[in-house]
Each structure stands twice: as C-alpha cells, then as structure tokens.
Design a protein around this motif. Structure first.
Motif, PDB file in Angstrom:
ATOM      1  N   VAL A  16     115.283   2.791   9.293  1.00 15.72           N
ATOM      2  CA  VAL A  16     114.048   3.077   9.135  1.00 15.72           C
ATOM      3  C   VAL A  16     113.719   3.912   7.488  1.00 15.72           C
ATOM      4  O   VAL A  16     114.619   4.659   7.139  1.00 15.72           O
ATOM      5  CB  VAL A  16     113.327   3.929  10.046  1.00 15.72           C
ATOM      6  CG1 VAL A  16     111.840   4.266   9.775  1.00 15.72           C
ATOM      7  CG2 VAL A  16     113.681   3.170  11.302  1.00 15.72           C
ATOM      8  N   THR A  18     110.948   5.157   4.592  1.00 15.21           N
ATOM      9  CA  THR A  18     109.714   5.652   4.524  1.00 15.21           C
ATOM     10  C   THR A  18     109.544   5.696   3.005  1.00 15.21           C
ATOM     11  O   THR A  18     110.408   5.836   2.009  1.00 15.21           O
ATOM     12  CB  THR A  18     109.323   6.975   5.168  1.00 15.21           C
ATOM     13  OG1 THR A  18     110.237   7.897   4.460  1.00 15.21           O
ATOM     14  CG2 THR A  18     109.447   7.277   6.617  1.00 15.21           C
ATOM     15  N   TYR A  40     109.668  -5.508   8.530  1.00 11.27           N
ATOM     16  CA  TYR A  40     108.992  -5.015   9.326  1.00 11.27           C
ATOM     17  C   TYR A  40     108.067  -3.864   8.583  1.00 11.27           C
ATOM     18  O   TYR A  40     108.549  -3.029   7.977  1.00 11.27           O
ATOM     19  CB  TYR A  40     109.761  -4.153  10.404  1.00 11.27           C
ATOM     20  CG  TYR A  40     110.700  -5.066  10.976  1.00 11.27           C
ATOM     21  CD1 TYR A  40     110.429  -6.074  12.014  1.00 11.27           C
ATOM     22  CD2 TYR A  40     112.183  -5.120  10.852  1.00 11.27           C
ATOM     23  CE1 TYR A  40     111.165  -7.069  12.450  1.00 11.27           C
ATOM     24  CE2 TYR A  40     113.186  -6.032  11.437  1.00 11.27           C
ATOM     25  CZ  TYR A  40     112.632  -6.931  12.482  1.00 11.27           C
ATOM     26  OH  TYR A  40     113.624  -7.822  13.027  1.00 11.27           O
ATOM     27  N   PHE A  42     105.116  -1.219   9.247  1.00 11.06           N
ATOM     28  CA  PHE A  42     104.315  -0.401  10.255  1.00 11.06           C
ATOM     29  C   PHE A  42     103.094   0.420   9.468  1.00 11.06           C
ATOM     30  O   PHE A  42     103.434   1.338   8.587  1.00 11.06           O
ATOM     31  CB  PHE A  42     105.443   0.859  10.935  1.00 11.06           C
ATOM     32  CG  PHE A  42     106.434  -0.024  11.710  1.00 11.06           C
ATOM     33  CD1 PHE A  42     105.992  -0.128  13.033  1.00 11.06           C
ATOM     34  CD2 PHE A  42     107.580  -0.272  11.233  1.00 11.06           C
ATOM     35  CE1 PHE A  42     107.074  -0.734  13.906  1.00 11.06           C
ATOM     36  CE2 PHE A  42     108.579  -1.084  12.034  1.00 11.06           C
ATOM     37  CZ  PHE A  42     108.203  -1.107  13.184  1.00 11.06           C
ATOM     38  N   THR A  43     102.115   0.172   9.631  1.00 15.27           N
ATOM     39  CA  THR A  43     100.923   0.721   9.008  1.00 15.27           C
ATOM     40  C   THR A  43      99.611   0.391   9.867  1.00 15.27           C
ATOM     41  O   THR A  43      99.728  -0.571  10.540  1.00 15.27           O
ATOM     42  CB  THR A  43     100.819   0.204   7.558  1.00 15.27           C
ATOM     43  OG1 THR A  43      99.588   0.833   6.979  1.00 15.27           O
ATOM     44  CG2 THR A  43     100.534  -1.198   7.498  1.00 15.27           C
ATOM     45  N   ALA A  49      99.098  -3.962   4.784  1.00 18.83           N
ATOM     46  CA  ALA A  49      99.974  -4.823   5.135  1.00 18.83           C
ATOM     47  C   ALA A  49      99.955  -6.082   4.855  1.00 18.83           C
ATOM     48  O   ALA A  49     100.896  -6.666   4.461  1.00 18.83           O
ATOM     49  CB  ALA A  49      99.716  -4.692   6.852  1.00 18.83           C
ATOM     50  N   VAL A  63     104.444  -7.152  11.992  1.00 19.65           N
ATOM     51  CA  VAL A  63     103.455  -5.848  11.641  1.00 19.65           C
ATOM     52  C   VAL A  63     103.426  -5.318  12.596  1.00 19.65           C
ATOM     53  O   VAL A  63     102.870  -5.467  13.993  1.00 19.65           O
ATOM     54  CB  VAL A  63     102.233  -6.230  10.974  1.00 19.65           C
ATOM     55  CG1 VAL A  63     101.244  -5.107  10.554  1.00 19.65           C
ATOM     56  CG2 VAL A  63     102.190  -7.086   9.590  1.00 19.65           C
ATOM     57  N   ASN A  64     103.722  -3.696  12.732  1.00 22.27           N
ATOM     58  CA  ASN A  64     103.811  -2.666  13.716  1.00 22.27           C
ATOM     59  C   ASN A  64     104.422  -2.889  15.051  1.00 22.27           C
ATOM     60  O   ASN A  64     104.374  -2.688  16.053  1.00 22.27           O
ATOM     61  CB  ASN A  64     102.481  -2.326  14.214  1.00 22.27           C
ATOM     62  CG  ASN A  64     101.517  -2.025  13.016  1.00 22.27           C
ATOM     63  OD1 ASN A  64     102.114  -1.055  12.210  1.00 22.27           O
ATOM     64  ND2 ASN A  64     100.068  -2.166  12.812  1.00 22.27           N
ATOM     65  N   ASP A  65     105.647  -3.689  14.911  1.00 18.35           N
ATOM     66  CA  ASP A  65     106.582  -3.894  15.860  1.00 18.35           C
ATOM     67  C   ASP A  65     107.899  -4.319  15.196  1.00 18.35           C
ATOM     68  O   ASP A  65     107.932  -4.409  13.925  1.00 18.35           O
ATOM     69  CB  ASP A  65     106.079  -4.978  17.286  1.00 18.35           C
ATOM     70  CG  ASP A  65     106.535  -4.601  18.435  1.00 18.35           C
ATOM     71  OD1 ASP A  65     107.863  -4.153  18.668  1.00 18.35           O
ATOM     72  OD2 ASP A  65     105.940  -4.710  19.465  1.00 18.35           O
ATOM     73  N   CYS A  66     109.065  -4.661  16.093  1.00 17.75           N
ATOM     74  CA  CYS A  66     110.127  -5.096  15.360  1.00 17.75           C
ATOM     75  C   CYS A  66     110.877  -5.962  16.323  1.00 17.75           C
ATOM     76  O   CYS A  66     110.655  -5.907  17.574  1.00 17.75           O
ATOM     77  CB  CYS A  66     110.938  -3.857  15.115  1.00 17.75           C
ATOM     78  SG  CYS A  66     111.520  -2.849  16.171  1.00 17.75           S
TER      79      CYS A  66
END
Length: 119
Positions: A16, A18, A40, A42-43, A49, A63-66
């Motif tokens: 991950v 940032t 991936y 995340f927003t 996105a 988007v917003n998962d993996c």
C-alpha cells in the motif's frame, strides 16, 4: 522505491502506497512499471479515480477493493506490456488462444461483376 514494487506479486501480500496527489501517484506508478498487472485505486472521488484509470494503463483495475477482478469470471484477467499479453477467464481464454481467420472465396470463373467485392 522498494524493490518489492518492481516485481509482480502472486501471493498474500499487497503493498500500500499513499500519495499527496494523483499526479504524484501517476508519476510514481509510471516510474515503477508503465503497465502494471493490476491497479488498485482507493478514493471516494469518482472523477479522480476515472482520471487515474485513464492515465495509467494496466492489465486490470479495481476501484475501492482489491483482488476481486480475478474472481469475477465475466471479466477478462491478464496483463499488458511488461505484465504479459492476453487474457483469461471463460470466453476471454477462448479468444486469447484462437485466431479468427477471414477467408474470401471467389469463383474460379472470371466474372466482371465480381471484380471488386461488395461489402
């Protein structure tokens, strides 16, 4: 960047990273691998996105998962560029390993009306 980010990971590990801006994210991703196997994002910002998805080419994107894209057999899964070529899952596997050959077959007898094929 970490050497871990330069390798494709096929295991229970998800790095991950940032970022302070999406421009920084795009620059960093392209610096590591211009065509990652998976991306991936995340927003809560839909426009951000979509912008990232347009700016970074990847084999798959979530988007917003993996990892869910690999479990959804109606979606193609595969790489592009340095991550490989072709996709798998259901019909996509069939399309990857087949070649649709077109054949135009004309009569052996010359016919002026058939000199140019009509679409």
């Amino acid at each position: 960047g970490s050497p871990l980010l330069r390798e494709e990971i096929f295991g229970p590990l998800l790095p991950v990273v940032t970022f302070d801006s999406f421009d920084e994210a795009v620059e960093t991703i392209r610096g590591i691998d211009s065509t990652p196997l998976a991306l991936y994002v995340f927003t809560a910002d839909t426009a951000a996105a979509e912008s990232l998805l347009q700016r970074v080419q990847s084999g798959t994107a979530v988007v917003n998962d993996c990892v869910l894209q690999h479990m959804c057999h109606s979606l193609p899964f595969g790489g592009v560029g340095t991550s490989g070529h072709g996709v798998c899952h259901g019909e996509w596997s069939f399309q990857t390993f087949t070649f649709p050959r077109s054949v135009l077959w004309r009569h052996a007898k010359f016919d002026v009306d058939q000199t140019v094929p009509v679409p």
